[in-house]
Design a protein around this motif. Structure first.
Motif, PDB file in Angstrom:
ATOM      1  N   ARG A  16       0.822  -1.199   0.000  1.00 18.59           N
ATOM      2  CA  ARG A  16       0.000   0.000   0.000  1.00 18.59           C
ATOM      3  C   ARG A  16       0.865   1.263   0.000  1.00 18.59           C
ATOM      4  N   LEU A  17       1.940   1.258   0.781  1.00 22.73           N
ATOM      5  CA  LEU A  17       2.854   2.397   0.804  1.00 22.73           C
ATOM      6  C   LEU A  17       3.446   2.648  -0.577  1.00 22.73           C
ATOM      7  N   GLU A  18       3.863   1.570  -1.237  1.00 23.90           N
ATOM      8  CA  GLU A  18       4.459   1.704  -2.569  1.00 23.90           C
ATOM      9  C   GLU A  18       3.437   2.189  -3.586  1.00 23.90           C
ATOM     10  N   GLU A  19       2.214   1.663  -3.501  1.00 20.71           N
ATOM     11  CA  GLU A  19       1.160   2.088  -4.426  1.00 20.71           C
ATOM     12  C   GLU A  19       0.844   3.568  -4.235  1.00 20.71           C
ATOM     13  N   ASN A  20       0.820   4.014  -2.980  1.00 22.07           N
ATOM     14  CA  ASN A  20       0.474   5.414  -2.705  1.00 22.07           C
ATOM     15  C   ASN A  20       1.510   6.376  -3.259  1.00 22.07           C
ATOM     16  N   ILE A  21       2.794   6.065  -3.047  1.00 21.77           N
ATOM     17  CA  ILE A  21       3.812   7.002  -3.528  1.00 21.77           C
ATOM     18  C   ILE A  21       3.937   6.935  -5.052  1.00 21.77           C
ATOM     19  N   ASP A  22       3.665   5.778  -5.632  1.00 21.75           N
ATOM     20  CA  ASP A  22       3.632   5.682  -7.093  1.00 21.75           C
ATOM     21  C   ASP A  22       2.519   6.561  -7.664  1.00 21.75           C
ATOM     22  N   LYS A  23       1.355   6.494  -7.051  1.00 23.03           N
ATOM     23  CA  LYS A  23       0.201   7.275  -7.514  1.00 23.03           C
ATOM     24  C   LYS A  23       0.477   8.771  -7.377  1.00 23.03           C
ATOM     25  N   LEU A  24       1.071   9.153  -6.248  1.00 27.06           N
ATOM     26  CA  LEU A  24       1.391  10.563  -6.017  1.00 27.06           C
ATOM     27  C   LEU A  24       2.411  11.068  -7.038  1.00 27.06           C
ATOM     28  N   SER A  25       3.439  10.272  -7.274  1.00 25.50           N
ATOM     29  CA  SER A  25       4.487  10.660  -8.213  1.00 25.50           C
ATOM     30  C   SER A  25       3.938  10.807  -9.631  1.00 25.50           C
ATOM     31  N   ARG A  26       3.096   9.874 -10.038  1.00 22.93           N
ATOM     32  CA  ARG A  26       2.506   9.950 -11.383  1.00 22.93           C
ATOM     33  C   ARG A  26       1.653  11.202 -11.534  1.00 22.93           C
ATOM     34  N   ALA A  27       0.869  11.505 -10.512  1.00 22.61           N
ATOM     35  CA  ALA A  27      -0.030  12.659 -10.574  1.00 22.61           C
ATOM     36  C   ALA A  27       0.757  13.961 -10.691  1.00 22.61           C
ATOM     37  N   ILE A  28       1.838  14.077  -9.919  1.00 21.31           N
ATOM     38  CA  ILE A  28       2.624  15.310  -9.946  1.00 21.31           C
ATOM     39  C   ILE A  28       3.406  15.414 -11.258  1.00 21.31           C
ATOM     40  N   SER A  29       4.012  14.304 -11.684  1.00 24.31           N
ATOM     41  CA  SER A  29       4.843  14.332 -12.898  1.00 24.31           C
ATOM     42  C   SER A  29       4.013  14.624 -14.146  1.00 24.31           C
ATOM     43  N   PHE A  30       2.714  14.365 -14.082  1.00 26.60           N
ATOM     44  CA  PHE A  30       1.829  14.660 -15.211  1.00 26.60           C
ATOM     45  C   PHE A  30       1.737  16.169 -15.447  1.00 26.60           C
ATOM     46  N   ASN A  31       1.949  16.961 -14.383  1.00 23.01           N
ATOM     47  CA  ASN A  31       1.783  18.418 -14.467  1.00 23.01           C
ATOM     48  C   ASN A  31       3.078  19.208 -14.315  1.00 23.01           C
ATOM     49  N   PHE A  32       4.122  18.571 -13.750  1.00 20.33           N
ATOM     50  CA  PHE A  32       5.359  19.299 -13.487  1.00 20.33           C
ATOM     51  C   PHE A  32       6.563  18.500 -13.966  1.00 20.33           C
ATOM     52  N   ILE A  33       7.523  19.204 -14.587  1.00 22.31           N
ATOM     53  CA  ILE A  33       8.753  18.552 -15.024  1.00 22.31           C
ATOM     54  C   ILE A  33       9.688  18.348 -13.843  1.00 22.31           C
ATOM     55  N   ASN A  34       9.887  19.406 -13.075  1.00 20.88           N
ATOM     56  CA  ASN A  34      10.775  19.340 -11.909  1.00 20.88           C
ATOM     57  C   ASN A  34       9.948  19.358 -10.633  1.00 20.88           C
ATOM     58  N   TYR A  35      10.082  18.317  -9.835  1.00 22.31           N
ATOM     59  CA  TYR A  35       9.328  18.254  -8.588  1.00 22.31           C
ATOM     60  C   TYR A  35      10.080  17.390  -7.575  1.00 22.31           C
ATOM     61  N   GLN A  36       9.699  17.554  -6.343  1.00 21.07           N
ATOM     62  CA  GLN A  36      10.266  16.758  -5.259  1.00 21.07           C
ATOM     63  C   GLN A  36       9.129  16.332  -4.335  1.00 21.07           C
ATOM     64  N   ILE A  37       9.231  15.137  -3.793  1.00 24.07           N
ATOM     65  CA  ILE A  37       8.263  14.653  -2.809  1.00 24.07           C
ATOM     66  C   ILE A  37       8.959  14.603  -1.454  1.00 24.07           C
ATOM     67  N   TYR A  38       8.351  15.257  -0.473  1.00 32.73           N
ATOM     68  CA  TYR A  38       8.884  15.248   0.890  1.00 32.73           C
ATOM     69  C   TYR A  38       7.919  14.493   1.795  1.00 32.73           C
ATOM     70  N   TYR A  39       8.438  13.527   2.517  1.00 25.21           N
ATOM     71  CA  TYR A  39       7.629  12.793   3.476  1.00 25.21           C
ATOM     72  C   TYR A  39       7.632  13.544   4.806  1.00 25.21           C
ATOM     73  N   ALA A  40       6.447  13.816   5.340  1.00 23.04           N
ATOM     74  CA  ALA A  40       6.343  14.506   6.624  1.00 23.04           C
ATOM     75  C   ALA A  40       6.614  13.509   7.750  1.00 23.04           C
ATOM     76  N   VAL A  41       7.774  13.603   8.341  1.00 22.41           N
ATOM     77  CA  VAL A  41       8.193  12.626   9.340  1.00 22.41           C
ATOM     78  C   VAL A  41       7.277  12.651  10.560  1.00 22.41           C
ATOM     79  N   LYS A  42       6.647  13.793  10.822  1.00 23.26           N
ATOM     80  CA  LYS A  42       5.738  13.872  11.963  1.00 23.26           C
ATOM     81  C   LYS A  42       4.560  12.898  11.819  1.00 23.26           C
ATOM     82  N   ALA A  43       4.250  12.511  10.576  1.00 22.24           N
ATOM     83  CA  ALA A  43       3.146  11.570  10.364  1.00 22.24           C
ATOM     84  C   ALA A  43       3.460  10.207  10.974  1.00 22.24           C
ATOM     85  N   ASN A  44       4.702   9.779  10.819  1.00 26.26           N
ATOM     86  CA  ASN A  44       5.156   8.510  11.409  1.00 26.26           C
ATOM     87  C   ASN A  44       6.666   8.448  11.235  1.00 26.26           C
ATOM     88  N   SER A  45       7.391   8.454  12.341  1.00 32.94           N
ATOM     89  CA  SER A  45       8.858   8.526  12.271  1.00 32.94           C
ATOM     90  C   SER A  45       9.526   7.152  12.233  1.00 32.94           C
TER      91      SER A  45
END
Length: 231
Positions: free
Chosen positions: A34-63
């Motif tokens: 599920r973790l892998e599917e979620n970040i894959d989905k997020l990456s695809r969605a962002i890359s569809f609209n932006f050439i240069n992007y970065q994904i930051y994981y909020a460590v406060k969510a779960n360290s």
């Protein structure tokens, strides 16, 4: 009843009982798939609209460093958003470069800012007073400021972090002055950050906030005479 994506595993198998019997309780179980599917989905969605992007994981969510490692193994350029020295420590333990971490504090102490500065994390400041504290430690090449766009969102008051009554961020009417002060102090590169609230699924709200962020970004760029490195 909400149809949780793992409901079949939780309700229709004996897996959790078997795990509890083997490992004792409390035991925390995460779905790697599920973790892998979620970040894959997020990456695809962002890359569809932006050439240069970065994904930051909020460590406060779960360290949990194994979660960070799992996400990073799937998305090699994963960075971390950290709000404390402890979260920077967790990110480093998970193998994330400190230069790929953004330190976003709120009323940070001198010691907290010094830790982020010395480790080489990007520093995202919640108010101009934070920059004045940072100057006593050193002047980084890059700084971003957190914008309060004048509106907030969230399912309840405690998670609304934007708007006139919020203690977070620099009001949009004052944001340009913060960048001018930082530039006059020697900062060379800039970013703009905004977090207006949590637990919102209404896409219209995100569109509205994004428009306000971009409007402030244009004002900042015009005042700096340069492009922002990140938004």
């Amino acid at each position: 009843m909400i149809n949780h994506p793992l409901s079949n595993i939780i309700l229709k198998t004996k897996l959790l009982k078997e795990l509890a019997k083997q490992y004792g309780t409390p035991t925390y179980v995460y779905s790697k798939k599920r973790l892998e599917e979620n970040i894959d989905k997020l990456s695809r969605a962002i890359s569809f609209n932006f050439i240069n992007y970065q994904i930051y994981y909020a460590v406060k969510a779960n360290s949990n460093i194994h979660i960070i490692k799992t996400l990073r193994s799937r998305f090699n350029d994963l960075g971390c958003d950290c709000s404390s020295p402890g979260e920077l420590f967790a990110a480093k333990k998970a193998g994330v470069n400190m230069s790929d971490c953004v330190y976003t504090g709120n009323y940070e102490s001198i010691e907290d800012l010094r830790t982020a500065f010395n480790k080489g994390a990007e520093i995202n400041l919640d108010d101009l007073n934070s920059f004045h504290r940072l100057k006593t430690i050193g002047i980084p090449e890059y700084v971003s400021f957190r914008l309060n766009p004048g509106k907030g969102h969230g399912q309840f008051k405690g998670i609304i972090t934007g708007g006139k009554d919020s203690k977070f961020g620099i009001p949009k009417e004052e944001i340009v002055e913060a960048y001018k002060a930082a530039k006059s102090s020697g900062v060379k590169k800039f970013g703009l950050q905004c977090h207006a609230g949590s637990s919102t699924l209404d896409t219209e709200i995100f569109s509205d906030i994004t428009e306000q962020i971009l409007e402030s970004a244009r004002e900042v760029e015009n005042s700096l005479g340069d492009k922002l490195k990140k938004i």
